[in-house]
Design a protein around this motif. Structure first.
Motif: not given
Length: 439
Positions: A325-331
């Motif tokens: 899961i590479f999502s910038i929204y998750v970070i």
């Protein structure tokens, strides 16, 4: 590089609202233990460290145009220099305390900006020549081993007395044992949070043996009941809550700023790993100059608010690799959660109640891992220690770094052993010939 099509959520993909919070919480857990441990070791406020970690990560995302899924947390490389700077005498003759190190941390962040500007103008080749594995590897070893006495003292001795305590040793040993067990046994997402779980387990053991009192007016129950639900972290803003120690500016700069050379090399290594994991070269897009600038500005912001210097976190790279899961929204969501957590009064009370031997137990493991990662740098960089030149550079760095915790330079200025080792290593690598013919 890894095929980006293998991603469960790619960099620019947004998860559903229900899943978003859980995935961000996962990243928060991965960085939490190490980020909180640094301020606990240096006397800084853990809540401020969480807040500056969240703010720094959001700033990093902005600077890298939302194309680099890295999370920033407290840097272990600055622990020894911060402790040394905090011990410097102030105008009243008393130690400056940890806020005295903020000037040096701020300028260390400025070094990142200068290097970023040079990379944008001249490329990255010159930096890789300046900081090859034969220099960065042993310096990282020095960072880990130089902190070893701090960890052992916290684990074995009564805080503030230096007197051996069997009770503290028991708690530290239990915490260390849990960290080792969790690191080896746990699988999946739990494998990236063994330190956090070990701290929780060590806390329970400490409570059982009486190091965490619960009853009475000074007990944890009373403190939690008295704590406000929302509370402003103890931000230490220059010229507002403390005066910048200009009289000791030279000493503070020498203690902290040279360490930026090492953390910049670590930053480049992290970016290479992230690039392999997500299947796109972050050194090119958004560019190493942008990620370095984001890291540097995050460190400067942290110093301005009284938090430890920031750095990109390997723990969160591990979460990327495991979950895909590479999502910038998750970070970004994890950064917001860290920021919100910093304002919870009960949470601050709980953090401040963690017994010293619990921190000492996990510190033994973490500082050892730092030293081992330096050895890994030498191995992966294929540094030939059969070569006399390499052997001498590595040997001198190790002796200067481990032997000279603080070196006095003139009447006032001081230089940390780590900083001295880094400077000498860079110079030796630049001037020593590679062969008899070259000499």
């Amino acid at each position: 590089m890894t095929d980006a099509t293998a991603a469960v959520l790619d960099v620019h993909e947004r998860p559903s609202p229900a899943l978003w919070g859980l995935l961000s919480l996962q990243h928060l857990f991965a960085m939490f233990g190490a980020t909180v441990l640094v301020p606990l070791l240096t006397g800084l406020d853990p809540s401020v460290a969480l807040a500056t970690s969240g703010l720094g990560t959001l700033l990093f995302i902005l600077l890298t145009k939302g194309r680099n899924p890295a999370y920033l947390g407290s840097s272990f490389a600055y622990i020894a220099p911060i402790l040394a700077a905090a011990a410097l005498p102030g105008p009243d003759g008393q130690p400056l305390g940890p806020t005295g190190a903020m000037l040096g941390a701020f300028l260390a962040g400025a070094v990142y900006l200068a290097v970023a500007a040079c990379i944008k103008g001249f490329g990255v080749g010159w930096l890789l020549k300046l900081l090859p594995p034969v220099v960065t590897g042993p310096v990282i070893v020095v960072i880990g081993l130089g902190l070893a006495p701090v960890a052992v003292n916290m684990a074995f001795n009564e805080p503030g007395t230096g007197v051996y305590s069997g009770q503290h040793l028991l708690v530290a040993a239990a915490t260390l044992g849990l960290a080792l067990l969790f690191a080896i046994v746990l699988r999946g997402i739990f494998s990236v949070v063994p330190i956090l779980l070990a701290v929780l387990g060590g806390y329970v053991v400490a409570a059982i043996v009486g190091l965490v009192p619960w009853g009475g007016e000074a007990g944890m129950a009373a403190k939690l009941a008295a704590a406000p639900f929302v509370e402003m972290p103890n931000f230490a803003i220059p010229f507002v809550t403390y005066d910048l120690p200009w009289a000791q500016a030279g000493a503070i700069v020498l203690l902290l700023v040279p360490v930026a050379l090492v953390t910049i090399a670590e930053h480049i290594g992290d970016q290479m790993v992230i690039s392999r994991v997500i299947g796109r070269n972050t050194l090119v897009d958004p560019g190493l100059h942008r990620s370095l600038a984001g890291d540097g500005l995050a460190t400067m912001l942290a110093a301005f608010l009284g938090g430890p210097p920031n750095t990109t976190y390997g723990e969160n790279v591990g979460v990327l690799a495991i979950t895909r899961i590479f999502s910038i929204y998750v970070i970004g969501g994890a950064a917001v959660l860290a920021l919100l957590l910093a304002f919870l009064g009960d949470f601050r009370v709980a953090l401040q109640s963690i017994p010293v031997p619990v921190i000492g137990g996990v510190a033994i493991a973490l500082f050892g891992v730092i030293a081992a990662s330096g050895l890994r740098t030498l191995i992966e960089g294929k540094v030939d220690l059969g070569d006399k030149r390499n052997l001498l550079i590595v040997s001198i760095i190790l002796v200067l770094g481990i032997g000279g915790a603080v070196v006095h330079v003139g009447a006032v200025a001081q230089l940390s052993g780590t900083a001295l080792a880094a400077i000498v290593g860079v110079v030796l690598n630049a001037v020593l010939p590679h062969s008899r013919e070259e000499a």
